[in-house]
Design a protein around this motif. Structure first.
Motif, short mmCIF file in Angstrom:
data_model
loop_
_atom_site.label_atom_id
_atom_site.label_comp_id
_atom_site.label_asym_id
_atom_site.label_seq_id
_atom_site.Cartn_x
_atom_site.Cartn_y
_atom_site.Cartn_z
N ILE A 178 -2.73 -45.34 28.45
CA ILE A 178 -3.17 -46.72 28.29
C ILE A 178 -1.97 -47.56 27.87
O ILE A 178 -1.29 -47.23 26.91
CB ILE A 178 -4.27 -46.83 27.21
CG1 ILE A 178 -5.50 -46.01 27.60
CG2 ILE A 178 -4.65 -48.28 26.98
CD1 ILE A 178 -6.54 -45.93 26.51
N GLN A 179 -1.74 -48.62 28.58
CA GLN A 179 -0.71 -49.57 28.18
C GLN A 179 -1.40 -50.69 27.39
O GLN A 179 -1.90 -51.66 27.96
CB GLN A 179 0.02 -50.13 29.40
CG GLN A 179 0.96 -49.14 30.08
CD GLN A 179 0.24 -48.00 30.79
OE1 GLN A 179 -0.75 -48.20 31.47
NE2 GLN A 179 0.75 -46.78 30.63
N TRP A 180 -1.44 -50.52 26.08
CA TRP A 180 -2.14 -51.48 25.23
C TRP A 180 -1.42 -52.82 25.23
O TRP A 180 -0.19 -52.86 25.22
CB TRP A 180 -2.22 -50.96 23.79
CG TRP A 180 -3.14 -49.81 23.60
CD1 TRP A 180 -2.80 -48.49 23.51
CD2 TRP A 180 -4.56 -49.86 23.47
NE1 TRP A 180 -3.92 -47.71 23.34
CE2 TRP A 180 -5.02 -48.53 23.32
CE3 TRP A 180 -5.49 -50.91 23.48
CZ2 TRP A 180 -6.37 -48.22 23.16
CZ3 TRP A 180 -6.84 -50.59 23.33
CH2 TRP A 180 -7.26 -49.27 23.17
N PRO A 181 -2.17 -53.92 25.22
CA PRO A 181 -1.52 -55.23 25.12
C PRO A 181 -0.88 -55.40 23.75
O PRO A 181 -1.51 -55.17 22.72
CB PRO A 181 -2.69 -56.22 25.31
CG PRO A 181 -3.91 -55.45 24.92
CD PRO A 181 -3.64 -54.02 25.30
N LEU A 182 0.38 -55.79 23.73
CA LEU A 182 1.06 -55.97 22.46
C LEU A 182 0.50 -57.16 21.70
O LEU A 182 0.47 -57.17 20.47
CB LEU A 182 2.56 -56.15 22.68
CG LEU A 182 3.29 -54.94 23.29
CD1 LEU A 182 4.78 -55.24 23.41
CD2 LEU A 182 3.07 -53.70 22.43
N SER A 183 0.05 -58.15 22.45
CA SER A 183 -0.55 -59.34 21.84
C SER A 183 -1.70 -59.78 22.72
O SER A 183 -1.47 -60.37 23.78
CB SER A 183 0.49 -60.46 21.70
OG SER A 183 -0.09 -61.60 21.11
N PRO A 184 -2.95 -59.46 22.34
CA PRO A 184 -4.10 -59.81 23.18
C PRO A 184 -4.13 -61.31 23.49
O PRO A 184 -3.70 -62.12 22.67
CB PRO A 184 -5.29 -59.40 22.31
CG PRO A 184 -4.74 -58.33 21.41
CD PRO A 184 -3.34 -58.77 21.12
#
Length: 384
Positions: free
Chosen positions: A115-121
């Protein structure tokens, strides 16, 4: 920038003498075991994931992304503090329904299997997982959403996934979306999310286990809702870790309320965090009309060795040696399809699995045999 935390995969070096300590009557000893194990683990492939805002939909659409709709039944309460969380860690007495569509960046912009999580949603859909849409449903709307998913993708098979210990709601949604997408699974994905604490530490193990043991009836309710839909012809259950306790309880609950579910064809228990005797007793109670049951285990599973310590030294089903007695005879008597994944390689034995059981299971096998993760378990915890 939103606050973030590290979620890391850790190296299997925790099978120490301390891990075999008996924790009963001494909470401090259990925590020392966990701390010692975690200290020994080598952090690798760490990703940052936001603490808040993950499920707030992004207004940006990118043509090359893939959209994965996840239908959800949950016994968590709605979140009152973070609209991007949707559901909290607190339990609810009633089932709630929702649908979240996860946008996944092109394969060339990401590492498949992660999963490439968003660093800043809400994140950048070109290189990060983002939420394309999210909404609450009532029971009628949930049924209609299942029908629409079947028609839109020309599918008639549903797969119900039950996550394990230490999972936040957004963890489970994004992980399941990634799993379905990367495995190219031809199924209508349905998630059952029980109120795991998702606290990022082993101190919540006993709490999660108690909650899991109380969640089976709700999962049986979700099974009935999916099975009643005429667009669904076949259902596969996939449970991971402590989620397998929920799954077995659901099957027992369903039997006690009126027998088998003809559409439920396969139940896959991946790295189940259950005592062996408990499993054999539960399967025996299901009777002869039960679905095919696949057991996927590994004797080099670090997470289950820690779970064994936290469970007072009781051997976990997911790390037995199936060739030894009394395991071999008991499994053969119950006609359990067993896949021993010990020493298969890869960096995470707790999420490796599967050989051919059906067409859907064969595709699941391909993903899990490549080191696919199914949750945030004991060996991947970090301070949140």
């Amino acid at each position: 920038m939103q606050a973030t935390t590290f979620v890391c995969r850790m190296h299997p070096l925790a099978a120490s003498k301390e891990n075999r300590m008996h924790p009963r009557g001494c909470i401090a000893a259990s925590l020392q075991v966990a701390a010692a194990a975690l200290t020994m683990l080598v952090f690798a492939s760490c990703t940052m994931r936001p603490l808040q805002g993950v499920l707030i939909p992004s207004s940006e659409a990118v043509e090359a992304t893939s959209q994965v709709p996840i239908l959800i039944g949950t016994t968590r309460t709605r979140s009152s503090s973070d609209p991007g969380e949707m559901f909290s860690r607190e339990p609810s007495s009633e089932m709630a329904f929702a649908q979240v569509t996860v946008s996944i960046p092109p394969d060339g912009s990401r590492k498949v299997g992660e999963i490439q999580w968003p660093l800043s949603p809400p994140g950048d859909p070109r290189k990060e997982f983002v939420t394309a849409s999210a909404g609450y449903l009532d029971r009628t709307e949930f049924g209609a959403a299942v029908t629409n998913a079947a028609k839109a993708r020309h599918l008639n098979k549903a797969m119900v996934f039950v996550h394990g210990f230490n999972n936040r709601f957004d963890d489970a949604v994004y992980r399941y979306a990634q799993f379905v997408h990367d495995g190219q699974l031809p199924v209508i994905p349905v998630l059952f999310s029980w109120p795991s604490q998702g606290a990022g530490n082993l101190g919540s193990y006993d709490h999660d286990r108690k909650v899991a043991s109380q969640s089976g009836a709700a999962l049986a309710e979700l099974l009935d809702a999916v099975s009643a839909n005429p667009a669904v012809k076949e259902i596969t259950f996939v449970c991971h870790s402590m989620g397998c306790l929920v799954t077995l309880d659901a099957l027992r609950s369903r039997v006690s309320r009126g027998g088998s579910v003809p559409k439920l064809k396969n139940v896959a228990l991946v790295a189940p965090d259950i005592a062996f005797d408990e499993f054999i007793g539960a399967v025996g109670a299901l009777g002869p009309r039960r679905p095919r049951i696949g057991l996927f285990l590994s004797q080099d599973d670090v997470a289950l060795k820690i779970s064994k310590s936290l469970a007072g030294g009781t051997t976990r089903l997911g790390d037995i040696n199936p060739q030894e007695e009394p395991y071999r005879s008991a499994l053969a008597q119950q006609k359990i399809v067993v896949f021993d994944l010990t020493h298969l390689g890869g960096d995470d034995s707790h999420s490796r699995a599967f050989d051919e059981v059906s067409s859907v299971m064969g595709m699941i096998k391909q993903r899990l045999a490549q080191g696919q993760q199914l949750g945030e378990d004991a060996t991947r915890t970090a301070a949140r």
